[in-house]
Every structure is written in C-alpha cells, then in structure tokens.
Design a protein around this motif. Structure first.
Motif, mmCIF file in Angstrom:
data_model
loop_
_atom_site.group_PDB
_atom_site.id
_atom_site.type_symbol
_atom_site.label_atom_id
_atom_site.label_comp_id
_atom_site.label_asym_id
_atom_site.label_seq_id
_atom_site.Cartn_x
_atom_site.Cartn_y
_atom_site.Cartn_z
ATOM 1 N N LEU A 46 -84.906 -5.091 96.784
ATOM 2 C CA LEU A 46 -85.839 -4.065 97.004
ATOM 3 C C LEU A 46 -85.793 -3.710 98.803
ATOM 4 O O LEU A 46 -86.160 -2.875 99.214
ATOM 5 C CB LEU A 46 -87.390 -4.574 96.878
ATOM 6 C CG LEU A 46 -87.816 -4.736 95.508
ATOM 7 C CD1 LEU A 46 -89.045 -5.234 95.509
ATOM 8 C CD2 LEU A 46 -87.761 -3.253 95.040
ATOM 9 N N LEU A 47 -85.480 -4.951 99.660
ATOM 10 C CA LEU A 47 -85.453 -4.794 100.775
ATOM 11 C C LEU A 47 -84.102 -4.102 101.552
ATOM 12 O O LEU A 47 -84.312 -3.410 102.502
ATOM 13 C CB LEU A 47 -85.605 -6.111 101.624
ATOM 14 C CG LEU A 47 -86.978 -6.704 101.535
ATOM 15 C CD1 LEU A 47 -87.283 -8.083 102.081
ATOM 16 C CD2 LEU A 47 -88.285 -5.863 101.999
ATOM 17 N N LYS A 48 -83.082 -4.156 101.088
ATOM 18 C CA LYS A 48 -81.843 -3.936 101.502
ATOM 19 C C LYS A 48 -81.851 -2.512 101.744
ATOM 20 O O LYS A 48 -82.080 -1.722 100.698
ATOM 21 C CB LYS A 48 -80.553 -4.184 100.720
ATOM 22 C CG LYS A 48 -80.207 -5.748 100.845
ATOM 23 C CD LYS A 48 -78.879 -5.860 100.150
ATOM 24 C CE LYS A 48 -78.413 -7.339 100.274
ATOM 25 N NZ LYS A 48 -77.086 -7.453 99.636
ATOM 26 N N LYS A 99 -94.619 -2.419 103.969
ATOM 27 C CA LYS A 99 -95.783 -1.729 103.330
ATOM 28 C C LYS A 99 -95.588 -2.213 101.569
ATOM 29 O O LYS A 99 -96.404 -2.236 101.024
ATOM 30 C CB LYS A 99 -95.565 -0.162 103.193
ATOM 31 C CG LYS A 99 -96.020 0.404 104.439
ATOM 32 C CD LYS A 99 -96.134 1.757 104.213
ATOM 33 C CE LYS A 99 -96.248 2.604 105.664
ATOM 34 N NZ LYS A 99 -95.447 3.870 105.543
ATOM 35 N N LEU A 100 -94.399 -3.166 101.626
ATOM 36 C CA LEU A 100 -94.086 -3.568 100.389
ATOM 37 C C LEU A 100 -95.347 -4.593 99.836
ATOM 38 O O LEU A 100 -95.519 -5.414 100.556
ATOM 39 C CB LEU A 100 -92.770 -4.277 100.359
ATOM 40 C CG LEU A 100 -92.203 -4.497 98.761
ATOM 41 C CD1 LEU A 100 -91.509 -3.440 98.215
ATOM 42 C CD2 LEU A 100 -91.360 -5.745 99.146
ATOM 43 N N THR A 101 -95.992 -4.325 98.697
ATOM 44 C CA THR A 101 -96.845 -5.221 98.252
ATOM 45 C C THR A 101 -96.043 -6.417 96.930
ATOM 46 O O THR A 101 -95.284 -5.969 96.590
ATOM 47 C CB THR A 101 -98.126 -4.338 97.356
ATOM 48 O OG1 THR A 101 -97.590 -3.979 96.379
ATOM 49 C CG2 THR A 101 -98.743 -3.632 98.422
ATOM 50 N N ASN A 102 -97.108 -7.446 96.626
ATOM 51 C CA ASN A 102 -96.816 -8.374 95.839
ATOM 52 C C ASN A 102 -96.324 -7.750 94.453
ATOM 53 O O ASN A 102 -95.568 -8.032 93.471
ATOM 54 C CB ASN A 102 -97.448 -9.525 95.520
ATOM 55 C CG ASN A 102 -98.897 -9.094 95.098
ATOM 56 O OD1 ASN A 102 -99.721 -8.436 95.685
ATOM 57 N ND2 ASN A 102 -99.425 -9.475 93.903
ATOM 58 N N LYS A 103 -97.429 -6.644 94.249
ATOM 59 C CA LYS A 103 -97.321 -5.933 92.868
ATOM 60 C C LYS A 103 -96.280 -5.277 92.700
ATOM 61 O O LYS A 103 -95.663 -5.506 91.391
ATOM 62 C CB LYS A 103 -98.491 -4.742 92.880
ATOM 63 C CG LYS A 103 -99.417 -4.703 91.889
ATOM 64 C CD LYS A 103 -100.583 -3.825 92.120
ATOM 65 C CE LYS A 103 -101.256 -3.239 91.238
ATOM 66 N NZ LYS A 103 -102.326 -2.465 91.738
ATOM 67 N N GLU A 104 -95.572 -4.617 93.637
ATOM 68 C CA GLU A 104 -93.923 -3.988 93.647
ATOM 69 C C GLU A 104 -92.988 -4.935 93.261
ATOM 70 O O GLU A 104 -92.105 -4.548 92.501
ATOM 71 C CB GLU A 104 -93.692 -3.240 94.930
ATOM 72 C CG GLU A 104 -94.487 -2.147 95.125
ATOM 73 C CD GLU A 104 -94.322 -1.336 96.467
ATOM 74 O OE1 GLU A 104 -93.122 -0.920 96.497
ATOM 75 O OE2 GLU A 104 -95.200 -1.453 97.181
ATOM 76 N N GLN A 148 -93.938 -11.455 99.077
ATOM 77 C CA GLN A 148 -94.753 -10.632 100.179
ATOM 78 C C GLN A 148 -94.832 -11.324 101.367
ATOM 79 O O GLN A 148 -94.700 -10.855 102.429
ATOM 80 C CB GLN A 148 -95.743 -10.020 99.546
ATOM 81 C CG GLN A 148 -96.343 -8.826 100.228
ATOM 82 C CD GLN A 148 -97.406 -9.161 101.262
ATOM 83 O OE1 GLN A 148 -97.865 -10.401 101.241
ATOM 84 N NE2 GLN A 148 -97.469 -8.312 102.502
ATOM 85 N N GLU A 149 -95.340 -12.560 101.256
ATOM 86 C CA GLU A 149 -95.824 -13.379 102.572
ATOM 87 C C GLU A 149 -94.430 -13.761 103.540
ATOM 88 O O GLU A 149 -94.722 -13.588 104.465
ATOM 89 C CB GLU A 149 -96.512 -14.261 101.958
ATOM 90 C CG GLU A 149 -97.871 -14.291 101.712
ATOM 91 C CD GLU A 149 -98.711 -15.325 101.144
ATOM 92 O OE1 GLU A 149 -99.881 -15.335 100.980
ATOM 93 O OE2 GLU A 149 -98.130 -16.477 101.004
ATOM 94 N N ALA A 150 -93.577 -13.872 102.722
ATOM 95 C CA ALA A 150 -92.360 -14.364 103.355
ATOM 96 C C ALA A 150 -91.612 -13.230 104.066
ATOM 97 O O ALA A 150 -91.339 -13.344 105.248
ATOM 98 C CB ALA A 150 -91.235 -14.939 102.585
ATOM 99 N N LEU A 151 -91.996 -12.156 103.402
ATOM 100 C CA LEU A 151 -91.446 -10.852 104.105
ATOM 101 C C LEU A 151 -92.214 -10.571 105.433
ATOM 102 O O LEU A 151 -91.866 -10.187 106.386
ATOM 103 C CB LEU A 151 -91.630 -9.660 103.231
ATOM 104 C CG LEU A 151 -91.303 -8.327 103.666
ATOM 105 C CD1 LEU A 151 -89.932 -8.237 104.094
ATOM 106 C CD2 LEU A 151 -91.768 -7.186 102.659
ATOM 107 N N GLU A 152 -93.551 -10.526 105.403
ATOM 108 C CA GLU A 152 -94.298 -10.265 106.318
ATOM 109 C C GLU A 152 -94.243 -11.189 107.490
ATOM 110 O O GLU A 152 -93.985 -10.747 108.624
ATOM 111 C CB GLU A 152 -95.938 -10.612 105.778
ATOM 112 C CG GLU A 152 -96.905 -9.845 106.907
ATOM 113 C CD GLU A 152 -98.240 -9.978 106.078
ATOM 114 O OE1 GLU A 152 -98.630 -8.933 105.545
ATOM 115 O OE2 GLU A 152 -98.665 -11.095 106.417
ATOM 116 N N ALA A 153 -94.018 -12.775 107.034
ATOM 117 C CA ALA A 153 -93.433 -13.597 108.165
ATOM 118 C C ALA A 153 -92.254 -13.351 108.972
ATOM 119 O O ALA A 153 -92.228 -13.325 110.349
ATOM 120 C CB ALA A 153 -93.658 -14.864 107.553
ATOM 121 N N ALA A 154 -91.337 -12.847 108.097
ATOM 122 C CA ALA A 154 -90.092 -12.414 108.709
ATOM 123 C C ALA A 154 -90.238 -11.317 109.681
ATOM 124 O O ALA A 154 -89.788 -11.209 110.913
ATOM 125 C CB ALA A 154 -89.063 -12.229 107.647
#
Lengths: 304, 400
Positions: free
Chosen positions: A80-82, A91-96, A116-122
C-alpha cells in the motif's frame, strides 16, 4: 483455527517486500519504524526509503515477528505504501490495511493496528518528531499488561467506531491480559460516546445562537446525525477561537481559519508560528490533534 | 486430511478401529437401557459391567471404584466438589500453577465462594518443590489436586511422594491423570491417590466419555443428582456406546503399555533431530521425568501460530502455547509458570505422538521443519544481529 481469508494466507506464504533497505542514492533517506515487542508476541520493523525532493515513498520493506496475520498485514502494508506521498501515507488507517487483505478476524485486528503504528513511527522519525514526545506516550497507562495508554485507546475507538471493551481488546490488546482495566476501557467508551453527542449538540447550539430564526436544521434531540457542513465549520471556528488561539498567543503566535474542504481544514499560521519549518509541522499536528479530538476524528489540517 | 501426520495426540486421539467396532452395536442393535428389568436391557447392562472391569484393570482398581463421566472436566469438577462436601469444616485447597483449566478455573470460582487456594509454583524444569507443598498443608486443607503429567510439557510429577506428604495431614488426594493414563503404568491398589480423573478421547476412545476413580471408603457426593445409575454417584442414563468404547480402549491401552518404548524412541528421534539441525531451539521442561510421547520445543525468535500454519501446508498437525493460537492474548500459563524467556515462550511447539505414529512420519517432519523455521526467522526482526533490542525488551518486561 482462525478463519483467515485466502488473501491473508497468500501474503503469509508469499510475503512481499521482506527484509531491510540497505542502499540509497543521493536525495533519498532511509527511515525505520519499530513497534511491538517480543513480550507482546508481535513486533514489526518497517523500513521506508523516501525521495526527499518528491516526498514520495520509493521502497518499503518489513521484518515481522508474529502470527500469520501479523506477517500478512506487514506485507500488505508495504504494498500500500510504495509510491505514496509521505503526507498521504500518514493518513493510512489500520482499517485500510485490514480491508486490503479482505478483512481480518476481529481478534486479529491488532495486527493491522501494529502496521499503522509502525508506519506512523517511521514517518515521525523522518520528520524529526521525537517519538518520546509523541502524543500516545503522554497519555495515562490504562492496560499495564500490554502497556496501552488512554490516548491510544481513544484514537482506535474513534477511528474504528468501536462500541465494546471486547473490540478494544481485539484491536489494541488492552484488557487482554489480567483484564483488570476492562472497567476503565468501558469508561473511555462512554466518554467518547458523550463526546460525539456533545460535539453535535454544541454545533447545533452555535448555529442556533447565530441564527435565532428560522428554526435550526438539526434539533438537539437528533444527536446521532452526522454534522452538517455548516455545523462542522462553525464548530471548528469555535474550537480554534476558544481553545487553540489562546494557547498560541502565549508564545506570540496566532492562526486563522482559511477554508474547510471536506475533512481538510486549511489554516494560516501567523506571528511567531510562521517562518520556522519544523515548528510549523509540529504545530500543524497539534492543531490537528485538538480538532480531531474536539470536532471530528477524520479531520486533517493543512497550512496554506 | 485423513492422511495427515498427526502429532497432536495430547489434544485428542484417533478412535482405534477395534474401539469403534466394539461400540457401534450399542448405537444400533443394543439400544436397551442398562437399568431395565428385561433381557434386552440386561445384556446392555452386562456390557457396561465389562467395560467397568476393563477400566478398573488398567488402573489396578476395583470395579466398584470406577464412575463413568462425560469428560475429564466433569471428573475433575466432581472430584474436587465431592472432596469439599465430604469435609465441610475444611476450607483450604492446594493445587499447582500448571493444572488444566478444569481445575484452575474451578479453584478460582471456589475462592469467590470463600475457600482459600494455594497454587504451588514450579521451577524452570516444570517440577514442584515438595517443601513448598509441605509448608502449605494444614489441618484445614481439604484436598490436594495435582496432575499426574502435564499436557503441554509432558512433565511427570512425583505423585507417590506427594501423596505420602498429603496423607500425613489428613487431606484427600486428587490426581488429574488425563494425560498419564495409557502412557504410564498405574496401580491404584498400592497408591495414596484417593480420586483420579481420566478421559476417553486421549486414549483412542471417542469424545464424550471419561471416568473418575474414587477409592473405596472415600465419602463421595454426586455432582449430577438424579437416578441410581453408577450406584447413585452420577445420575443420568449411561452413555452406553461411549462406556463400551472406553472399556475397549482401556484394554488396548493396557496391552500397548508394554510397547510404549516405541513411541519414546520416535519422540527422541524427533527431538534429537530438531535440536541437531535447527539452531536456537530448546526443550521446555524436565527431559527425564516426562511422558514418553511428548516434546515441547521452543524455536526462538519466531511465533508459534506462524510455525503451525506453515506445518499445516505439509499436512503436519501439532500445537503451540503461543498467545496467537489461543484466542487469549497471553501465552500458555504452563510455559509462563516455568519462567521461560519470551523469545522461547511465543515460539513453543508441542509434538505429541501416539502408537499410530510411524518412523516415516517423523522423518518427514525432520525433512520439512528446518525450511519452515528458516523462512520465518528470515522474516523476523529478532535474530543475533539485533540481540541488543531483544535483550532490552526482555529486561523491560522483567522489570515490569
């Protein structure tokens, strides 16, 4: 045995983008977000390669310790991130993440939250926002077994419209150990229900104050209806005037509401707030957090 | 799925063909009620009596000491509650931290009802400290309930030594022998055990049948109050087909005890094979005083559910004490009681064999397992490169 979708099993058996990112070119930065622990039974290291000029995620890789759904969620997240812009990725949520796998068993939703949390942390690392001042760590510890704060629980309740303590356990594990914090989780659920009702009621009141006649479009008894655009803007303006501007003024700053497009709140930062790039970013997030908390959890803030 | 490699026999076992053949007529031709006065029911009554003898023989008990139950949980509940009712002035129970939920959750409920419960701890090998037992016993102790062998680690407790100590204090001694029956020779005639639970589906009988041994002379109050079945000690029309099956299974188990070393040899081959080909693996619990069919192995740095689902692809069935497999969020209470580090806890897999396990099956597991473990370890952020991160986290948890 868990009822995993074929997509979960497919990602588990053939994970995409596993490993670390070691090589980068000029103008690229590699950042890592770490969440979870071996004690909790799942942990994720998410590695992102970001193009600094275009602010785009050029590569995403993961290392995961966890069950099949944790591995599948990590794999799906990297896909999803690439190619996403950093701001969009935030803005990506765990739901997605869960939806991209055709859904996860309710008890396994915490795997998508971990992603989602790892993404936010990064991304926070990339932006230079220290993780230890991150809002979630400032909250009160509710679940001691899994180290979950009230801030995190409240956010996940809002984002996923949760209504029971059991769901909260499934999403963030809180309450899943000794279960002594379940009454506290019930209190948080009640608090958010009240909050939602109040925000609509306040908006209606503001509308009534400003429009003595004709009669308001929404009556105070219909508290479950979503906010109308007018109510939303009125409420945002009120929170900015009464709660945000006084705090900014203490440091010689100020702000103005420029426009509201859907859930995007456009603001103009003034005084001491303007000019400094990093403080602007921090400030934007602080304003966003306040508006999410007081008006609607879906709101985002843009500085214009 | 019929030709899967089934190494989860501590969870449940395949029904033996002879057991099935023995029980089937009681689901079709012989449907009489064993309590009836006519010949049609009477012949069913004879089958129940024969089954009782078969079970008694396996335990070295008398026929009249056997009560048929519906499952291990019923046996455990009936035993503890009967022991308490028989001694209304005693309000203390002693058990261990590693018991089955049928005992642990019952004890937690009894605590709410005003009883005091001592949960004996175990050391890193999963063994009890008998001094702790002796220090916990008082004249107020009504019952001591200890499992014969642990379902997850296979660790065997020194039951007779425990029984000797319990008897000195005049408490009743209950043993949950669900995992031990059929794997360890028992002779209750010469034992200190007052009450003993067993379950049919762990010894190749179907689910839904079990038995409780009550030593002659021990005062017993029924859990299910009803008719005169089981000499008034368990009301309810008998599960005749299940009882016949349990009888046959007990007879076969007794015969098989002589050949149990076969299972042990295969278990040891599996264990040695894993330890010698896969790095960072440990055996959980006492390796000497242990059931011959069980091994519980911790694969460090990876998670149990992921291992099980990977093995499932090769039609290999095992089980795990990891949090993710249980639906609860905590790893197994048994492995936690052993004080294992989290890097081992979450990656623990139990392989439990039966008399149907073949050498070919063990070879197949040893062939595919290293690849499964390697793949998951490559995905994991925890490995020797990141030892510091891991160490910090383990310490943080211990500090909490």
């Amino acid at each position: 045995m868990w009822d995993y979708t074929d997509k979960v099993m497919e990602h588990f058996h053939n994970p995409r983008n596993q490993g670390k990112i070691t090589e980068k070119q000029e103008g690229e930065e590699i950042v890592t977000g770490e969440v979870g622990s071996i004690a909790c039974g799942d942990a994720l290291k998410l590695h992102l390669k970001i193009d600094e000029t275009t602010q785009t995620i050029k590569d995403a890789r993961f290392q995961t310790f966890g069950c099949a759904s944790a591995i599948a969620s990590s794999s799906a997240l990297t896909e999803l991130l690439k190619g996403r812009k950093v701001e969009e990725a935030l803005k990506l949520t765990n739901k997605e993440i869960a939806e991209s796998l055709g859904g996860l068993p309710e008890e396994k939703m915490h795997c998508s939250v971990m992603g989602q949390e790892a993404l936010e942390a990064a991304i926070y690392t990339y932006k230079g926002i220290p993780l230890d001042t991150h809002e979630e760590d400032e909250g009160n510890l509710i679940c001691r077994c899994f180290g979950v704060s009230d801030t995190k629980i409240k956010r996940i309740i809002r984002e996923n419209d949760l209504t029971t303590a059991e769901q909260v356990t499934n999403y963030v594990k809180a309450g899943g150990g000794c279960s002594s914090c379940l009454p506290d989780i019930d209190d948080l659920l009640a608090e958010i229900t009240t909050e939602k009702e109040t925000s609509v009621a306040v908006a209606t009141q503001v509308w009534q104050d400003n429009n003595p006649s004709p009669a308001p479009a929404v009556s105070t008894t219909q508290t479950t209806k979503p906010l109308t655009n007018l109510q939303k803007i009125t409420l945002i303006q009120r929170v900015i005037d009464q709660e945000i501007r006084p705090i900014l003024a203490e440091d010689g700053g100020d702000m103005e509401l420029f426009d509201v497009e859907g859930d995007v709140v456009k603001v103009i930062l003034k005084g001491a707030c303007s000019g400094c790039a990093s403080s602007t970013e921090t400030l934007k997030l602080a304003i966003e957090a306040t508006l999410k908390d007081r008006v609607l959890p879906t709101l985002t803030v843009e500085s214009v | 799925m019929n030709d899967c490699i089934y190494l989860d026999n501590n969870a449940t076992t395949k029904i033996d063909e002879d057991v099935l053949a023995a029980m089937l007529p009681y689901l079709s031709i012989y449907y009489g009620n064993p309590s009836s006065m006519h010949t049609f029911g009477g012949q069913v009554g004879r089958a129940v009596r024969e089954a009782r003898s078969q079970v008694a023989s396996l335990l070295g008990a008398e026929d009249s000491e056997i009560i048929f139950t519906s499952c291990g949980t019923e046996g455990d509940n009936a035993a503890i509650l009967a022991a308490l009712k028989a001694q209304p002035n005693k309000k203390h129970i002693i058990t261990t931290e590693v018991e089955h939920p049928a005992i642990l959750n019952l004890c937690r409920k009894l605590e709410k009802d005003g009883y005091t419960v001592t949960y004996l701890s175990v050391n890193s090998k999963g063994q009890l400290d008998l001094d702790e037992l002796e220090a916990s016993l008082t004249g107020n102790t009504a019952v001591v309930s200890v499992m014969y062998a642990n379902n997850e680690t296979g660790v065997i407790f020194p039951i007779e030594q425990i029984g000797q100590i319990v008897k000195e204090y005049g408490a009743l001694f209950h043993v949950d022998a669900v995992q031990a029956v059929g794997k360890i020779p028992l002779d209750l005639k010469t034992s200190t055990i007052d009450l003993l639970t067993l379950s049919g589906h762990k010894i190749h009988a179907p689910k839904g049948i079990g038995a409780l041994y009550v030593r002659k002379g021990v005062r017993f109050r029924p859990l299910l109050i009803g008719g005169h079945q089981e000499r008034g000690r368990r009301g309810g029309t008998e599960n005749v087909a299940g009882i016949v099956a349990l009888g046959k299974a007990a007879e076969l188990a007794q015969q098989h005890l002589a050949g149990i070393s076969w299972e042990k040899r295969l278990r040891d081959k599996l264990e040695q094979g894993i330890l010698s080909t896969i790095s960072n693996t440990v055996v959980n619990g006492d390796r000497i005083k242990r059931l011959p069919n069980t091994t519980n192995i911790g694969f460090k740095y990876i998670e149990g559910e992921a291992i099980l689902l990977s093995l499932d692809q090769f039609d290999i069935c095992a089980s795990s004490g990891s949090a993710c497999t249980s639906g609860s969020l905590e790893p197994s209470h048994v492995l936690r009681a052993l004080g294992l580090p989290y890097s081992v806890l979450h990656g623990s897999i139990r392989f439990s064999l039966s008399r149907y396990t073949t050498e070919k099956e063990i070879d197949r597991v040893l062939e595919v397992l290293p690849g499964v473990i390697d793949r998951l370890r490559e995905l994991s952020p925890f490995n020797s490169d990141d030892a510091d991160w891991l160490k910090e986290q383990e310490q943080a948890v211990l500090a909490r």
